[in-house]
Design a protein around this motif. Sequence first.
Motif, mmCIF file in Angstrom:
data_model
loop_
_atom_site.group_PDB
_atom_site.id
_atom_site.type_symbol
_atom_site.label_atom_id
_atom_site.label_comp_id
_atom_site.label_asym_id
_atom_site.label_seq_id
_atom_site.Cartn_x
_atom_site.Cartn_y
_atom_site.Cartn_z
ATOM 1 N N LYS A 270 27.544 3.004 -27.982
ATOM 2 C CA LYS A 270 26.607 2.672 -29.063
ATOM 3 C C LYS A 270 26.973 1.366 -29.758
ATOM 4 O O LYS A 270 26.113 0.473 -29.888
ATOM 5 C CB LYS A 270 26.531 3.832 -30.057
ATOM 6 N N PRO A 271 28.220 1.201 -30.255
ATOM 7 C CA PRO A 271 28.528 -0.076 -30.918
ATOM 8 C C PRO A 271 28.488 -1.264 -29.970
ATOM 9 O O PRO A 271 28.117 -2.369 -30.374
ATOM 10 C CB PRO A 271 29.931 0.144 -31.493
ATOM 11 N N ARG B 263 24.940 -2.259 -29.640
ATOM 12 C CA ARG B 263 24.465 -2.860 -30.899
ATOM 13 C C ARG B 263 24.770 -4.363 -30.933
ATOM 14 O O ARG B 263 24.005 -5.156 -31.483
ATOM 15 C CB ARG B 263 25.157 -2.165 -32.074
ATOM 16 N N ASP B 264 25.902 -4.750 -30.328
ATOM 17 C CA ASP B 264 26.370 -6.132 -30.435
ATOM 18 C C ASP B 264 26.079 -6.985 -29.206
ATOM 19 O O ASP B 264 26.042 -8.216 -29.309
ATOM 20 C CB ASP B 264 27.886 -6.149 -30.660
ATOM 21 N N TYR C 185 35.508 -2.620 -26.359
ATOM 22 C CA TYR C 185 35.220 -1.523 -27.280
ATOM 23 C C TYR C 185 35.905 -0.259 -26.770
ATOM 24 O O TYR C 185 35.793 0.079 -25.594
ATOM 25 C CB TYR C 185 33.708 -1.270 -27.372
#
Length: 264
Positions: free
Chosen positions: A99-100, A103-104, A198
Amino acid sequence: MTVALIDSGLGSLPTAARLRRARPDLDLQLHLDPDGAPWGPKPVEWTVRRVVDTARRAVDGGAAVVVLPCNTASVVALAETRSALGPSVPVVGTVPAIKPAARDCRTIAVWATAATTASSYQAALVQQFAADADVTAVACHGLADAIDRGDTDAVSAAILSAAERTPAHTEAIVLGCTHYPLVAGEIMASLPPAVRMYDSADAVAAQTLRQVDAVDVPPGAGALSVFLSGRPGSLPPQALSFEAGRVLAGAGADPLSARRTALR
């Protein structure tokens, strides 16, 4: 306050080390399973029993919060573990940081074990959180096992293979196995400098601390207990090959011993 972390091998070390740095007062139980590792290829029912039985032993041994810093355990046994322990014992699971990353970044490679790469669980996470991104699944054959053995040559070979299969245009990699942060430096060195990494250890540690703060249990003394397939033991020697292992080895020792560990 005792927190138990359950993983078949060394995958609990990154989260445990973050907890130790953030809250030196926490008593930590590390539950490793050298007799049954690795869990990924095992039948689901076998793994569920293994994880649930270990969690019950942890709570019987004083754990107030249980953490599954292991993707396999979280995928197949998180719900069953929560049901077995009941609402009074928080159980924290692990989710790969797709997810993160999505997002980026628009182009992502998810490095994971062969079992996780082929799982419907990972596919669902990609569909849920990264449907608009270009996501490549990269199976890191043998990397987690090599980390558990402390086999640096096999670690390097597995990382090189995964890097070669990671598209050149990749903006971010997600570490989809909790073992992989232990060799994050070597992974990053195998990739172009602009690639972002990540992993889930920070998020799992943060969620664990939120659960710790919500439980009305007296503070601990910063002790470390290690159990090997249910037997009291100590950190495997190969754990000290990694910074996270050295952090934990020094945590419960006398100051002189801790200083010697830091100097090695």
